[in-house]
Write a protein that holds these residues in place. Structure first.
Motif, PDB file in Angstrom:
ATOM      1  N   THR A 153       0.843  -1.198   0.000  1.00  0.00           N
ATOM      2  CA  THR A 153       0.000   0.000   0.000  1.00  0.00           C
ATOM      3  C   THR A 153       0.874   1.243   0.000  1.00  0.00           C
ATOM      4  N   SER A 203       8.715   2.225  -9.433  1.00  0.00           N
ATOM      5  CA  SER A 203       7.263   2.060  -9.503  1.00  0.00           C
ATOM      6  C   SER A 203       6.751   1.086  -8.441  1.00  0.00           C
ATOM      7  N   VAL A 204       5.581   1.382  -7.935  1.00  0.00           N
ATOM      8  CA  VAL A 204       4.911   0.510  -6.976  1.00  0.00           C
ATOM      9  C   VAL A 204       4.530  -0.787  -7.675  1.00  0.00           C
ATOM     10  N   GLU A 205       4.214  -0.719  -8.958  1.00  0.00           N
ATOM     11  CA  GLU A 205       3.862  -1.909  -9.725  1.00  0.00           C
ATOM     12  C   GLU A 205       5.002  -2.929  -9.696  1.00  0.00           C
ATOM     13  N   ARG A 206       6.252  -2.447  -9.734  1.00  0.00           N
ATOM     14  CA  ARG A 206       7.390  -3.361  -9.689  1.00  0.00           C
ATOM     15  C   ARG A 206       7.377  -4.127  -8.353  1.00  0.00           C
ATOM     16  N   ASN A 243       4.733  -4.694  -6.434  1.00  0.00           N
ATOM     17  CA  ASN A 243       3.579  -5.593  -6.460  1.00  0.00           C
ATOM     18  C   ASN A 243       3.837  -6.834  -7.301  1.00  0.00           C
ATOM     19  N   ASN A 244       4.679  -6.711  -8.308  1.00  0.00           N
ATOM     20  CA  ASN A 244       4.902  -7.829  -9.238  1.00  0.00           C
ATOM     21  C   ASN A 244       6.057  -8.743  -8.847  1.00  0.00           C
ATOM     22  N   ASN A 292       4.639 -12.197  -8.737  1.00  0.00           N
ATOM     23  CA  ASN A 292       3.703 -12.585  -9.803  1.00  0.00           C
ATOM     24  C   ASN A 292       4.418 -13.202 -10.970  1.00  0.00           C
TER      25      ASN A 292
END
Length: 112
Positions: free
Chosen positions: A20, A103-106, A108-109, A112
């Motif tokens: 978050t 990036s926050v996406e990095r 989060n991934n 994944n």
């Protein structure tokens, strides 16, 4: 001025850490990662320096294959492109200071 809480509105997911964004400044993003005991984040690298604070719980923090137990109150910094991984030893709250260029996406991934 902006404010946020590391402990309000916490959600533990069963299958992966919860990431978050709490605050953004001109240079950083302050991110909360909550993990349940046994959850992990596989080895990855950040393209910019990072600061990690263990606010609650404990984790095995691996850097270049060497594990270090971090517990409540511990801080660690890493330069860019340093391989690291995390395994939650006891339910934890982690504060991650991330460059705005990252990036926050990095984050989060990672699993994944």
């Amino acid at each position: 001025m902006n404010t946020a809480s590391l402990v309000d509105a916490i959600t533990y997911q069963e299958n992966k850490p919860t990431v978050t964004v709490l605050l953004k400044t001109n240079t950083t993003k302050e991110i909360r990662i909550v993990m349940k005991e046994g959850q992990s984040m596989k080895e990855h690298k950040a393209p910019y320096p990072i600061v990690i604070e263990l606010f609650e719980g404990s984790i095995d923090f691996g850097v270049n294959g060497e594990k270090q137990l971090l517990k409540k109150g511990d801080l660690i910094t890493l330069d860019e492109n340093v391989p690291h991984d995390l395994t939650c030893v006891s339910d934890c709250i982690i504060r991650l200071s991330l460059s705005n260029f990252d990036s926050v996406e990095r984050v989060n991934n990672v699993n994944n």
